[in-house]
Design an enzyme around this catalytic site. Structure first.
Site, PDB file in Angstrom:
ATOM      1  N   ALA B  41      34.598  -7.395   3.029  1.00 27.91           N
ATOM      2  CA  ALA B  41      35.084  -8.362   4.000  1.00 27.91           C
ATOM      3  C   ALA B  41      35.773  -7.623   5.134  1.00 27.91           C
ATOM      4  O   ALA B  41      36.242  -6.507   4.941  1.00 27.91           O
ATOM      5  CB  ALA B  41      36.069  -9.299   3.330  1.00 27.91           C
ATOM      6  N   THR B  42      35.795  -8.231   6.314  1.00 29.30           N
ATOM      7  CA  THR B  42      36.266  -7.461   7.473  1.00 29.30           C
ATOM      8  C   THR B  42      37.443  -8.044   8.251  1.00 29.30           C
ATOM      9  O   THR B  42      38.487  -8.227   7.670  1.00 29.30           O
ATOM     10  CB  THR B  42      35.098  -7.145   8.412  1.00 29.30           C
ATOM     11  OG1 THR B  42      34.322  -8.324   8.521  1.00 29.30           O
ATOM     12  CG2 THR B  42      34.265  -6.042   7.844  1.00 29.30           C
ATOM     13  N   THR B  43      37.284  -8.357   9.536  1.00 31.41           N
ATOM     14  CA  THR B  43      38.438  -8.471  10.422  1.00 31.41           C
ATOM     15  C   THR B  43      39.373  -9.671  10.177  1.00 31.41           C
ATOM     16  O   THR B  43      38.910 -10.803  10.107  1.00 31.41           O
ATOM     17  CB  THR B  43      37.954  -8.535  11.889  1.00 31.41           C
ATOM     18  OG1 THR B  43      36.977  -7.527  12.053  1.00 31.41           O
ATOM     19  CG2 THR B  43      39.094  -8.338  12.851  1.00 31.41           C
ATOM     20  N   ALA B 216      30.059  -5.467  11.281  1.00 37.57           N
ATOM     21  CA  ALA B 216      30.462  -6.075  10.018  1.00 37.57           C
ATOM     22  C   ALA B 216      31.342  -7.316  10.206  1.00 37.57           C
ATOM     23  O   ALA B 216      31.741  -7.952   9.235  1.00 37.57           O
ATOM     24  CB  ALA B 216      31.193  -5.051   9.166  1.00 37.57           C
TER      25      ALA B 216
END
Lengths: 226, 260
Positions: B41-43, B216
């Site tokens: 999972a990212t930002t 991503a």
């Protein structure tokens, strides 16, 4: 070698029951009532720190009367059992009936096998998605479970309180009416209970996940004025 | 399951993780295989405004070059006044949030009052630290924690590192692979005494720029109606922005970009 005296089981059970009843009757009583939006629990409790009513899970509340340390231990075990079940399976799998049965086992076990029975009576209240699914499981000191409808009284002096409550119970009443009824049933004709003598909480049917809410003293005062 | 009773020496108190262990259930595995291609999972972004905090996160999870989920919820409400947002290995991260939220609720019920906001931040720090062996093998979980401190009547935010290091931030925090881009946007646009609406818009803008620059991180998915999760936490608790209101904000941003 000394021989223990033979005590007939009838007598032993009766004496244990008398002992437990005496302990419970010393404390103040508690009432749970169905009302329009869920279930309201009203306890006579001058302490605002040592609670008789508390949250077990999303839709389940616990109420106890009698010896504080004993029912608080039961409360903690209930929170633990519920949180573990919810963690292991799903939140929907935590149900009042299961908890009530577990409590009945423990209290029944203590009554027959321990030297001293638990001097408590407890209530597992569960608010359903509609009024027909509401549950009030009343569990007595010997592990008897009573599945009550619409209202439930715990503690000493239950007959007098029940006669005052009697036919006035109305599951469609609003919170203020239900609280006034419970308060006057608890106090009787000879005395009045002030808001700081009361502990009030509700299980409110609604969109919130956690249905349990305490009603603070100021709000109790306002609601009792009607 | 039988009802759990403990002797006073064995009693886990209000600690749910200890209780789970005593009940013979495991919480986190000790080790992971490095070669597992698990989703990441990212930002995520958190920033303060005049009456609380905004927490925001995109919805994409990736396994290498593959978009594995388009509607993952990385920003999670953990109780009435707090939320966690995560980046890193999605599986352990979601488990950690679930356990963390349960711990907060369990404590509140056992003790009859909630933990202080600082206590909650500290609790999360311990969970991140317990995940260190897994982090060493690539299963790193990086949360940020945001909430409203009801004692001090202010919004507060914390960032963490893999060792459980806990850093309270004064203005904003960004985490994840697109965190650097999002951070720059927030840094340029952030003002003390921002309103909630301004803070929400700034959060949207930062996620937009992160999605532009980082593969991503997912942008607003207009096609499917999947928008980032953005919520405010104030004295009145957690309020999640509706998809409709976010749709409007992103439409406005798109028009700005077209007009460049």
């Amino acid at each position: 070698m000394s021989m223990p005296f033979y005590v007939p089981p009838e007598q032993m059970m009766k004496e244990k029951a008398d002992f437990a009843r005496k302990g419970i009757a010393r404390g103040r009583a508690l009432i749970a009532l169905q009302y329009q939006e869920g279930i309201v629990l009203v306890a006579e409790n001058p302490s605002s720190n040592l609670r008789k009513i508390s949250e077990i899970y999303d839709r389940i509340a616990f109420a106890g009367v009698g010896k504080y340390n004993e029912f608080d231990q039961l409360r903690q075990a209930g929170v633990r059992a519920a949180d573990l079940t919810g963690y292991q399976f799903s939140r929907r799998d935590v149900q009042g009936r299961g908890l009530a049965n577990q409590y009945a086992q423990i209290m029944g076990q203590a009554f027959t096998h321990e030297s001293k029975p638990l001097e408590v009576e407890i209530l597992i209240a569960e608010v359903g998605y509609d009024a027909t699914q509401d549950r009030l499981f009343h569990i007595t000191y010997d592990g008897t479970v009573i599945d009550e409808t619409a209202s439930c009284i715990l503690g000493g002096d239950t007959d007098a309180i029940a006669s005052r409550l009697q036919s006035n119970v109305n599951p469609n009443a609003d919170l203020s009416t239900a609280m006034s009824l419970a308060t006057s049933a608890l106090s009787g004709p000879d005395r009045t209970l002030r808001c700081d003598d009361l502990e009030v909480a509700v299980l409110r049917r609604g969109d919130e996940r956690r249905c349990f809410a305490r009603i603070p003293d100021e709000e109790v005062e306002r609601l009792l004025k009607g | 399951m039988t009802m759990p009773f403990f002797s006073p020496q064995q009693d886990p108190g209000a600690n749910f993780v200890e209780l789970v262990k005593r009940a013979g259930l495991s919480t986190f595995p000790e080790t992971w295989s490095e070669s597992l291609g698990v989703p990441h999972a990212t930002t995520c972004v958190a920033l303060k405004f005049n009456s609380g905090v905004v927490v925001a996160g995109d919805r994409r999870a990736t396994s290498g070059n593959w978009i594995s989920h388009r509607d993952m919820e990385k920003v999670v409400q953990t109780d009435r006044h707090s939320a966690v947002a995560i980046s890193g290995a999605a599986g352990p991260a979601m488990d950690m949030i679930k356990l963390f939220a349960l711990q907060l609720e369990h404590y509140e019920k056992m003790e009859g009052r909630p933990l202080s906001l600082e206590g909650k931040a500290n609790q999360l720090s311990m969970m991140v630290r317990n995940n260190l062996p897994a982090a060493m093998q690539g299963m790193i979980v990086m949360p940020l924690f945001a909430g409203f401190d009801t004692d001090n009547q202010e919004g507060r935010i914390w960032a963490y590192d893999a060792t459980g290091g806990r850093y309270e931030e004064r203005e904003f925090v960004t985490i994840g692979s697109g965190g650097m881009h999002a951070g720059t946007v927030v840094k340029v646009g952030w003002k003390r005494e921002m309103s909630a609406a301004e803070a929400i818009e700034l959060a949207c803008r930062s996620l937009w720029e992160a999605a532009e620059a980082d593969a991503a991180t997912g942008g607003p998915d207009v096609l499917r109606g999947v928008y980032p999760i953005i919520a405010t936490i104030t004295a009145d608790g957690w309020v999640k922005s509706s998809d409709d209101s976010l749709g409007e904000i992103f439409e406005r941003l798109a028009q700005e970009v077209r007009a460049r």
